[in-house]
Motif scaffolding. Structure first.
Motif, mmCIF file in Angstrom:
data_model
loop_
_atom_site.group_PDB
_atom_site.id
_atom_site.type_symbol
_atom_site.label_atom_id
_atom_site.label_comp_id
_atom_site.label_asym_id
_atom_site.label_seq_id
_atom_site.Cartn_x
_atom_site.Cartn_y
_atom_site.Cartn_z
ATOM 1 N N TRP A 78 -10.056 -0.215 -0.989
ATOM 2 C CA TRP A 78 -9.145 -1.074 -1.742
ATOM 3 C C TRP A 78 -8.396 -0.226 -2.764
ATOM 4 N N ARG A 79 -7.105 -0.460 -2.847
ATOM 5 C CA ARG A 79 -6.261 0.227 -3.818
ATOM 6 C C ARG A 79 -5.534 -0.825 -4.626
ATOM 7 N N ASP A 80 -5.682 -0.780 -5.956
ATOM 8 C CA ASP A 80 -4.955 -1.707 -6.814
ATOM 9 C C ASP A 80 -3.464 -1.463 -6.712
ATOM 10 N N LYS A 81 -2.699 -2.449 -7.152
ATOM 11 C CA LYS A 81 -1.238 -2.309 -7.175
ATOM 12 C C LYS A 81 -0.881 -1.082 -8.015
ATOM 13 N N LEU A 82 0.212 -0.438 -7.661
ATOM 14 C CA LEU A 82 0.588 0.828 -8.296
ATOM 15 C C LEU A 82 1.612 0.630 -9.407
ATOM 16 N N GLY A 83 1.213 -0.033 -10.478
ATOM 17 C CA GLY A 83 2.099 -0.187 -11.632
ATOM 18 C C GLY A 83 3.427 -0.803 -11.269
ATOM 19 N N ASP A 84 4.499 -0.202 -11.740
ATOM 20 C CA ASP A 84 5.845 -0.733 -11.513
ATOM 21 C C ASP A 84 6.511 -0.043 -10.326
ATOM 22 N N THR A 85 5.805 0.064 -9.228
ATOM 23 C CA THR A 85 6.370 0.702 -8.040
ATOM 24 C C THR A 85 6.872 -0.356 -7.070
ATOM 25 N N ALA A 86 7.459 0.099 -5.982
ATOM 26 C CA ALA A 86 7.976 -0.826 -4.967
ATOM 27 C C ALA A 86 6.854 -1.621 -4.329
ATOM 28 N N GLU A 87 5.653 -1.041 -4.278
ATOM 29 C CA GLU A 87 4.525 -1.768 -3.705
ATOM 30 C C GLU A 87 3.925 -2.629 -4.807
ATOM 31 N N SER A 88 4.165 -3.935 -4.721
ATOM 32 C CA SER A 88 3.853 -4.815 -5.840
ATOM 33 C C SER A 88 2.486 -5.495 -5.727
ATOM 34 N N THR A 89 1.735 -5.193 -4.678
ATOM 35 C CA THR A 89 0.415 -5.797 -4.554
ATOM 36 C C THR A 89 -0.604 -4.734 -4.179
ATOM 37 N N GLY A 90 -1.871 -5.098 -4.289
ATOM 38 C CA GLY A 90 -2.929 -4.189 -3.869
ATOM 39 C C GLY A 90 -2.918 -4.031 -2.357
ATOM 40 N N ARG A 91 -3.707 -3.055 -1.875
ATOM 41 C CA ARG A 91 -3.679 -2.764 -0.445
ATOM 42 C C ARG A 91 -5.055 -2.324 0.030
ATOM 43 N N LEU A 92 -5.396 -2.746 1.236
ATOM 44 C CA LEU A 92 -6.589 -2.267 1.929
ATOM 45 C C LEU A 92 -6.153 -1.231 2.952
ATOM 46 N N GLY A 110 -4.890 2.145 9.656
ATOM 47 C CA GLY A 110 -3.988 1.032 9.390
ATOM 48 C C GLY A 110 -4.137 0.565 7.956
ATOM 49 N N HIS A 111 -3.310 -0.360 7.546
ATOM 50 C CA HIS A 111 -3.432 -0.913 6.201
ATOM 51 C C HIS A 111 -2.961 -2.368 6.198
ATOM 52 N N TRP A 112 -3.308 -3.054 5.121
ATOM 53 C CA TRP A 112 -2.906 -4.442 4.924
ATOM 54 C C TRP A 112 -2.631 -4.628 3.439
ATOM 55 N N SER A 113 -1.424 -5.088 3.110
ATOM 56 C CA SER A 113 -1.084 -5.360 1.719
ATOM 57 C C SER A 113 -1.439 -6.794 1.389
ATOM 58 N N TYR A 114 -1.907 -6.993 0.170
ATOM 59 C CA TYR A 114 -2.316 -8.318 -0.271
ATOM 60 C C TYR A 114 -1.128 -9.262 -0.202
ATOM 61 N N ALA A 115 -1.281 -10.362 0.519
ATOM 62 C CA ALA A 115 -0.189 -11.323 0.702
ATOM 63 C C ALA A 115 -0.009 -12.185 -0.540
ATOM 64 N N THR A 116 1.195 -12.640 -0.742
ATOM 65 C CA THR A 116 1.477 -13.560 -1.833
ATOM 66 C C THR A 116 0.745 -14.872 -1.565
#
Length: 180
Positions: A78-92, A110-116
């Motif tokens: 698990w990776r938390d969201k990266l501050g004010d970057t283009a990737e706005s949610t956490g990711r597995l 592979g990866h999966w970004s946390y959905a809204t």
């Protein structure tokens, strides 16, 4: 440069320890996950350098391990969201071991970004722990646990999210090498 261990993963005698790298904007090292053999708990040993997942960012907050039908290991980081970057949610990020029964991993599978979600307050989880759960005929699941406050455990609400993990056919099969 590696400064903070996150939520560990465990599978039998293998322990996965995610470690945060330097802060964003600082030079390497990036975050990663190290693997340890705890078959002798009083004398744990680190698996060789091949037993390390190198993350592409400074964040690796939690790790989980499970065994695939073919004997290979599946690791989730698990990776938390990266501050004010283009990737706005956490990711597995998901990794498959390069050999059966051995914690050595290649490139990210592979990866999966946390959905809204419907609740905007829950769009940025910071999972402190993740773990795979074998649901038998229902398949594979992953649980992430967190708290709504950065000042946890004094404040905030504890919660757990449950995700169904749908494996591609090559990972559900039982061959020696899960990659085509």
């Amino acid at each position: 440069g590696l400064w903070h261990a996150g939520g560990i993963g465990l599978l039998g005698d293998v322990v996965a320890v995610p470690v945060q790298g330097g802060h964003p904007g600082s030079p390497p090292p990036k975050a990663g996950v190290g693997f340890y053999d705890f078959s002798e708990p009083r004398a744990p040993r680190r698996f060789p350098a091949a037993g390390w997942i190198s993350c592409e960012t400074h964040s690796s907050g939690a790790a989980a391990l499970t065994r695939l039908p073919g004997g290979h290991l599946l690791a989730a980081v698990w990776r938390d969201k990266l501050g004010d970057t283009a990737e706005s949610t956490g990711r597995l990020d998901f990794y498959v071991s390069t050999a059966a029964d051995w914690p050595a991993f290649g490139d990210r599978y592979g990866h999966w970004s946390y959905a809204t979600t419907l609740d905007p307050a829950e769009q940025d989880p910071r999972y402190q722990g993740i773990g795979f759960v074998n649901g038998g005929d229902e398949g594979l699941f992953l649980i992430g646990t967190a708290n709504t406050s950065m000042a946890a455990p004094e404040f905030g609400v504890d919660y757990a999210d449950l995700f169904r993990v749908i494996l591609p056919p090559e990972l559900r099969a039982t061959p020696t090498d899960p990659r085509p």
